[in-house]
Enzyme design. Sequence first.
Site, PDB file in Angstrom:
ATOM      1  N   ASP A  16       0.825  -1.208   0.000  1.00 44.87           N
ATOM      2  CA  ASP A  16       0.000   0.000   0.000  1.00 44.87           C
ATOM      3  C   ASP A  16       0.862   1.263   0.000  1.00 44.87           C
ATOM      4  OD1 ASP A  16      -2.443   1.336  -0.008  1.00 44.87           O
ATOM      5  OD2 ASP A  16      -2.560   1.406   2.187  1.00 44.87           O
ATOM      6  N   ASN A  64     -11.242  -2.520  -4.865  1.00 44.13           N
ATOM      7  CA  ASN A  64     -10.495  -1.554  -5.690  1.00 44.13           C
ATOM      8  C   ASN A  64     -11.205  -1.183  -6.996  1.00 44.13           C
ATOM      9  OD1 ASN A  64      -7.266  -2.820  -4.576  1.00 44.13           O
ATOM     10  ND2 ASN A  64      -8.344  -0.987  -3.901  1.00 44.13           N
TER      11      ASN A  64
HETATM   12  C1  IPE Z   1      -5.395  -2.732   0.090  1.00 44.72           C
HETATM   13  O1  IPE Z   1      -5.103  -1.385  -0.055  1.00 44.72           O
HETATM   14  C2  IPE Z   1      -5.417  -3.408  -1.242  1.00 44.72           C
HETATM   15  C3  IPE Z   1      -4.128  -3.582  -1.917  1.00 44.72           C
HETATM   16  C4  IPE Z   1      -2.968  -3.245  -1.430  1.00 44.72           C
HETATM   17  C5  IPE Z   1      -4.197  -4.194  -3.200  1.00 44.72           C
HETATM   18  P1  IPE Z   1      -6.241  -0.273  -0.178  1.00 44.72           P
HETATM   19  O2  IPE Z   1      -5.559   1.020  -0.379  1.00 44.72           O
HETATM   20  O3  IPE Z   1      -7.239  -0.693  -1.193  1.00 44.72           O
HETATM   21  O4  IPE Z   1      -6.933  -0.360   1.261  1.00 44.72           O
HETATM   22  P2  IPE Z   1      -7.764   0.752   2.049  1.00 44.72           P
HETATM   23  O5  IPE Z   1      -8.779   1.298   1.087  1.00 44.72           O
HETATM   24  O6  IPE Z   1      -6.812   1.791   2.495  1.00 44.72           O
HETATM   25  O7  IPE Z   1      -8.358   0.023   3.212  1.00 44.72           O
HETATM   26  C1  IPE Z   2      -1.826   0.174  -3.194  1.00 41.62           C
HETATM   27  O1  IPE Z   2      -1.570   1.529  -3.271  1.00 41.62           O
HETATM   28  C2  IPE Z   2      -2.009  -0.453  -4.557  1.00 41.62           C
HETATM   29  C3  IPE Z   2      -3.390  -0.819  -4.862  1.00 41.62           C
HETATM   30  C4  IPE Z   2      -4.394  -0.771  -4.027  1.00 41.62           C
HETATM   31  C5  IPE Z   2      -3.654  -1.279  -6.215  1.00 41.62           C
HETATM   32  P1  IPE Z   2      -2.742   2.596  -3.243  1.00 41.62           P
HETATM   33  O2  IPE Z   2      -3.140   2.897  -4.644  1.00 41.62           O
HETATM   34  O3  IPE Z   2      -3.848   2.160  -2.363  1.00 41.62           O
HETATM   35  O4  IPE Z   2      -1.987   3.843  -2.610  1.00 41.62           O
HETATM   36  P2  IPE Z   2      -2.570   4.880  -1.572  1.00 41.62           P
HETATM   37  O5  IPE Z   2      -3.064   4.100  -0.393  1.00 41.62           O
HETATM   38  O6  IPE Z   2      -3.661   5.628  -2.253  1.00 41.62           O
HETATM   39  O7  IPE Z   2      -1.401   5.733  -1.226  1.00 41.62           O
HETATM   40 MG    MG Z   3      -4.183   2.426  -0.378  1.00 41.32          MG
END
Ligand code: IPE
Ligand code: IPE
Ligand code: MG
Length: 232
Positions: A16, A64
């Site tokens: 993340d 997502n």
């Molecule tokens: C979790 O991260 C999913 C992945 C890393 C693929 P998110 O960014 O989707 O999670 P939340 O929304 O902060 O809980």
């Molecule tokens: C995790 O990074 C990757 C996926 C969920 C695909 P994020 O896209 O959630 O990054 P932040 O949390 O917005 O920084």
């Molecule tokens: Mg995230």
Amino acid sequence: MSNESLVPIHVAIIMDGNGRWAKERGLDRTEGHRNGIKPVQIITRISAKQGIKFLTLFAFSTENWKREAKEVNFLFHLFVDSINTYMPELHENGVKINFIGDIDPFPQFVKKMIQFAVKTTKNNTRMVLSIALNYGGRREIIQAVEKLLLLGKTHEITEEVFKQFLYTKDQPDPDLIIRTGGEKRLSNFLLYQSAYSELFFTDTLWPDFTEREFLQILQEFSKRVRKYGALK
Ligand code: IPE
Ligand code: IPE
Ligand code: MG
């Protein structure tokens, strides 16, 4: 002194912080995802080298899809391009590629790549790299219950029986779950399997995650006392 017995068998990572990494630099979120590929390559290589047998990476959750179509589409293309680019190296290093999640809704070009990667690497035995795509722990559990109901009550439902209906039926539960990006939650990742996982949270944004920090976490893991409810 060799600490080999204390190397986790299964490491799972919630990668993340890509979006915030890009935002800090005034870039589009997609640039964060693009820069998240390098650490995937590094961590996969180190994991195999360290003797980790299963590495599971959370790449796309069932939630997502709520993001803009532009970002979701970018991610699909990035998955396909990255697998194409790195598969030869993974294959050469004895890595078996596996996918967990519901791949049904994915576009055909993504499904084709998934099938190709799985088929090409299916006989490799050094390490299993599982990529969680359209993965949700709740969906996984609900689908398992649905399959069990379809079979009817033919035998007792034990943990061993139930496990056979999960995406992770061929894997031990994760010993260690790491989440980068500073949030302290599982976000629907491996809900059933994480019952006794050791959890590590780091503020490091995924594109900045290094070999050094990974090795530090492995070191810290080796010092944790796991009790599974018993007295030690
Ligand atoms: C979790 O991260 C999913 C992945 C890393 C693929 P998110 O960014 O989707 O999670 P939340 O929304 O902060 O809980
Ligand atoms: C995790 O990074 C990757 C996926 C969920 C695909 P994020 O896209 O959630 O990054 P932040 O949390 O917005 O920084
Ligand atoms: Mg995230």
